[in-house]
Design a protein around this motif. Sequence first.
Motif, PDB file in Angstrom:
ATOM      1  N   ASP A 218       0.757  -1.140  -0.076  1.00  0.00           N
ATOM      2  CA  ASP A 218       0.048  -0.108  -0.125  1.00  0.00           C
ATOM      3  C   ASP A 218       0.861   1.359   0.027  1.00  0.00           C
ATOM      4  O   ASP A 218       0.372   2.335  -0.225  1.00  0.00           O
ATOM      5  N   HIS A 219       2.041   1.102   0.410  1.00  0.00           N
ATOM      6  CA  HIS A 219       2.855   2.313   0.543  1.00  0.00           C
ATOM      7  C   HIS A 219       4.211   2.307  -0.264  1.00  0.00           C
ATOM      8  O   HIS A 219       4.950   3.413  -0.010  1.00  0.00           O
ATOM      9  N   LYS A 220       4.257   1.655  -1.139  1.00  0.00           N
ATOM     10  CA  LYS A 220       5.522   1.527  -2.127  1.00  0.00           C
ATOM     11  C   LYS A 220       5.311   0.763  -3.209  1.00  0.00           C
ATOM     12  O   LYS A 220       4.877  -0.699  -2.929  1.00  0.00           O
ATOM     13  N   ILE A 221       5.748   1.119  -4.212  1.00  0.00           N
ATOM     14  CA  ILE A 221       5.862   0.277  -5.621  1.00  0.00           C
ATOM     15  C   ILE A 221       7.357   0.410  -6.224  1.00  0.00           C
ATOM     16  O   ILE A 221       7.579   1.433  -6.394  1.00  0.00           O
ATOM     17  N   VAL A 222       7.762  -0.652  -6.495  1.00  0.00           N
ATOM     18  CA  VAL A 222       9.020  -0.936  -7.085  1.00  0.00           C
ATOM     19  C   VAL A 222       9.049  -1.757  -8.274  1.00  0.00           C
ATOM     20  O   VAL A 222       8.456  -2.967  -8.384  1.00  0.00           O
ATOM     21  N   VAL A 223       9.328  -1.212  -9.572  1.00  0.00           N
ATOM     22  CA  VAL A 223       9.223  -2.150 -10.831  1.00  0.00           C
ATOM     23  C   VAL A 223      10.720  -1.968 -11.476  1.00  0.00           C
ATOM     24  O   VAL A 223      11.344  -0.925 -11.608  1.00  0.00           O
ATOM     25  N   PRO A 224      11.273  -3.201 -11.514  1.00  0.00           N
ATOM     26  CA  PRO A 224      12.532  -3.296 -12.095  1.00  0.00           C
ATOM     27  C   PRO A 224      12.641  -2.778 -13.694  1.00  0.00           C
ATOM     28  O   PRO A 224      11.464  -3.234 -14.439  1.00  0.00           O
ATOM     29  N   ILE A 225      13.615  -2.144 -13.991  1.00  0.00           N
ATOM     30  CA  ILE A 225      13.842  -1.820 -15.378  1.00  0.00           C
ATOM     31  C   ILE A 225      14.553  -3.203 -16.073  1.00  0.00           C
ATOM     32  O   ILE A 225      15.814  -3.183 -15.533  1.00  0.00           O
ATOM     33  N   VAL A 226      14.018  -3.850 -16.791  1.00  0.00           N
ATOM     34  CA  VAL A 226      14.714  -4.963 -17.466  1.00  0.00           C
ATOM     35  C   VAL A 226      14.958  -4.574 -19.128  1.00  0.00           C
ATOM     36  O   VAL A 226      14.019  -4.390 -19.787  1.00  0.00           O
ATOM     37  N   SER A 227      16.095  -4.768 -19.402  1.00  0.00           N
ATOM     38  CA  SER A 227      16.429  -4.310 -20.739  1.00  0.00           C
ATOM     39  C   SER A 227      17.335  -5.697 -21.258  1.00  0.00           C
ATOM     40  O   SER A 227      18.496  -5.958 -20.767  1.00  0.00           O
ATOM     41  N   GLN A 228      16.703  -6.403 -22.445  1.00  0.00           N
ATOM     42  CA  GLN A 228      17.383  -7.474 -23.013  1.00  0.00           C
ATOM     43  C   GLN A 228      17.796  -8.545 -22.075  1.00  0.00           C
ATOM     44  O   GLN A 228      19.008  -9.009 -22.028  1.00  0.00           O
ATOM     45  N   GLY A 229      16.854  -9.003 -20.941  1.00  0.00           N
ATOM     46  CA  GLY A 229      16.853  -9.721 -20.016  1.00  0.00           C
ATOM     47  C   GLY A 229      17.655  -9.363 -18.708  1.00  0.00           C
ATOM     48  O   GLY A 229      17.997 -10.141 -17.785  1.00  0.00           O
ATOM     49  N   ASP A 230      18.304  -7.990 -18.950  1.00  0.00           N
ATOM     50  CA  ASP A 230      19.135  -7.824 -17.610  1.00  0.00           C
ATOM     51  C   ASP A 230      18.569  -6.535 -16.980  1.00  0.00           C
ATOM     52  O   ASP A 230      17.877  -5.789 -17.565  1.00  0.00           O
ATOM     53  N   ALA A 231      18.586  -6.837 -15.627  1.00  0.00           N
ATOM     54  CA  ALA A 231      17.971  -5.778 -14.641  1.00  0.00           C
ATOM     55  C   ALA A 231      18.995  -4.702 -14.403  1.00  0.00           C
ATOM     56  O   ALA A 231      20.317  -5.066 -14.251  1.00  0.00           O
ATOM     57  N   ILE A 232      18.661  -3.418 -15.068  1.00  0.00           N
ATOM     58  CA  ILE A 232      19.582  -2.512 -14.984  1.00  0.00           C
ATOM     59  C   ILE A 232      18.948  -1.288 -14.016  1.00  0.00           C
ATOM     60  O   ILE A 232      19.835  -0.244 -14.037  1.00  0.00           O
ATOM     61  N   GLY A 233      17.869  -1.364 -13.453  1.00  0.00           N
ATOM     62  CA  GLY A 233      17.419  -0.493 -12.801  1.00  0.00           C
ATOM     63  C   GLY A 233      16.121  -0.744 -12.015  1.00  0.00           C
ATOM     64  O   GLY A 233      15.455  -1.611 -12.033  1.00  0.00           O
ATOM     65  N   SER A 234      15.513   0.444 -11.536  1.00  0.00           N
ATOM     66  CA  SER A 234      14.094   0.414 -10.964  1.00  0.00           C
ATOM     67  C   SER A 234      13.347   1.728 -11.099  1.00  0.00           C
ATOM     68  O   SER A 234      14.014   2.860 -11.014  1.00  0.00           O
ATOM     69  N   ILE A 235      12.178   1.647 -11.093  1.00  0.00           N
ATOM     70  CA  ILE A 235      11.371   2.982 -10.611  1.00  0.00           C
ATOM     71  C   ILE A 235      10.428   2.387  -9.377  1.00  0.00           C
ATOM     72  O   ILE A 235      10.001   1.765  -9.295  1.00  0.00           O
ATOM     73  N   THR A 236      10.698   3.560  -8.368  1.00  0.00           N
ATOM     74  CA  THR A 236      10.006   3.296  -7.324  1.00  0.00           C
ATOM     75  C   THR A 236       9.185   4.545  -7.063  1.00  0.00           C
ATOM     76  O   THR A 236       9.372   5.728  -7.386  1.00  0.00           O
ATOM     77  N   VAL A 237       7.771   4.298  -6.693  1.00  0.00           N
ATOM     78  CA  VAL A 237       6.839   5.240  -6.424  1.00  0.00           C
ATOM     79  C   VAL A 237       6.525   5.109  -4.816  1.00  0.00           C
ATOM     80  O   VAL A 237       6.268   3.927  -4.413  1.00  0.00           O
ATOM     81  N   ILE A 238       6.351   6.223  -4.266  1.00  0.00           N
ATOM     82  CA  ILE A 238       5.938   6.362  -2.766  1.00  0.00           C
ATOM     83  C   ILE A 238       4.953   7.377  -2.618  1.00  0.00           C
ATOM     84  O   ILE A 238       5.263   8.799  -3.198  1.00  0.00           O
ATOM     85  N   PRO A 239       3.941   7.301  -1.737  1.00  0.00           N
ATOM     86  CA  PRO A 239       2.983   8.337  -1.531  1.00  0.00           C
ATOM     87  C   PRO A 239       3.453   9.618  -0.914  1.00  0.00           C
ATOM     88  O   PRO A 239       4.503   9.150  -0.087  1.00  0.00           O
ATOM     89  N   LYS A 240       3.103  10.648  -1.131  1.00  0.00           N
ATOM     90  CA  LYS A 240       3.697  11.962  -0.351  1.00  0.00           C
ATOM     91  C   LYS A 240       3.198  11.964   0.985  1.00  0.00           C
ATOM     92  O   LYS A 240       3.658  12.210   1.860  1.00  0.00           O
ATOM     93  N   GLU A 241       1.933  11.593   1.001  1.00  0.00           N
ATOM     94  CA  GLU A 241       1.081  11.480   2.324  1.00  0.00           C
ATOM     95  C   GLU A 241       1.196  10.084   2.832  1.00  0.00           C
ATOM     96  O   GLU A 241       1.153   9.098   2.180  1.00  0.00           O
ATOM     97  N   GLN A 242       1.515   9.903   4.183  1.00  0.00           N
ATOM     98  CA  GLN A 242       1.718   8.438   4.798  1.00  0.00           C
ATOM     99  C   GLN A 242       0.516   7.910   4.917  1.00  0.00           C
ATOM    100  O   GLN A 242       0.471   6.572   4.796  1.00  0.00           O
TER     101      GLN A 242
END
Length: 164
Positions: free
Chosen positions: A115-139
């Motif tokens: 409910d308070h954090k979303i992380v989606v890995p960035i995968v390019s050509q089968g390799d994990a190269i990073g991530s995008i994280t979304v966090i709400p401003k209000e708790q």
Amino acid sequence: MKATGIVRRIDDLGRVVIPKEIRRVLRIREGDPLEIYTNNSGEVILKKYSPINELSHYASEYAETAATILGASVLISDTDQVIAVSGGLKKDMVDKKIDYELDKIIQSKNRFLNDHKIVVPIVSQGDAIGSITVIPKEQDKVLGDAELKAAEIGASFLAKQMES
């Protein structure tokens, strides 16, 4: 430069082994790309290569846009450090090392959400190269499908940019 006391010889094919202790500290894994260059004093420098760092402009623009539309904080990282951040998280987080938990999520190549954090890995050509994280401003705000889809779109977009 800090001396480590470890000496390695170059083999007949020009290879040198990077000691396990150094690989562990720098989070260098088998298959990781390394950038090799020299400086003016003749030193050979090995640096862990971050393909997503070349997309820092796109990453910053995406983080800014997504944070504005979602009303949440958006953080984009490679496999070592934060590349871009927007939406209430402190800008001084850029270039900070990622923590063990985020590294584990990225390497798993599976999205993480609660409910308070979303992380989606960035995968390019089968390799994990990073991530995008979304966090709400209000708790007390709960993240939902819109935030998940936005993170997935961003991760897919950045991965496609790497393939171009």
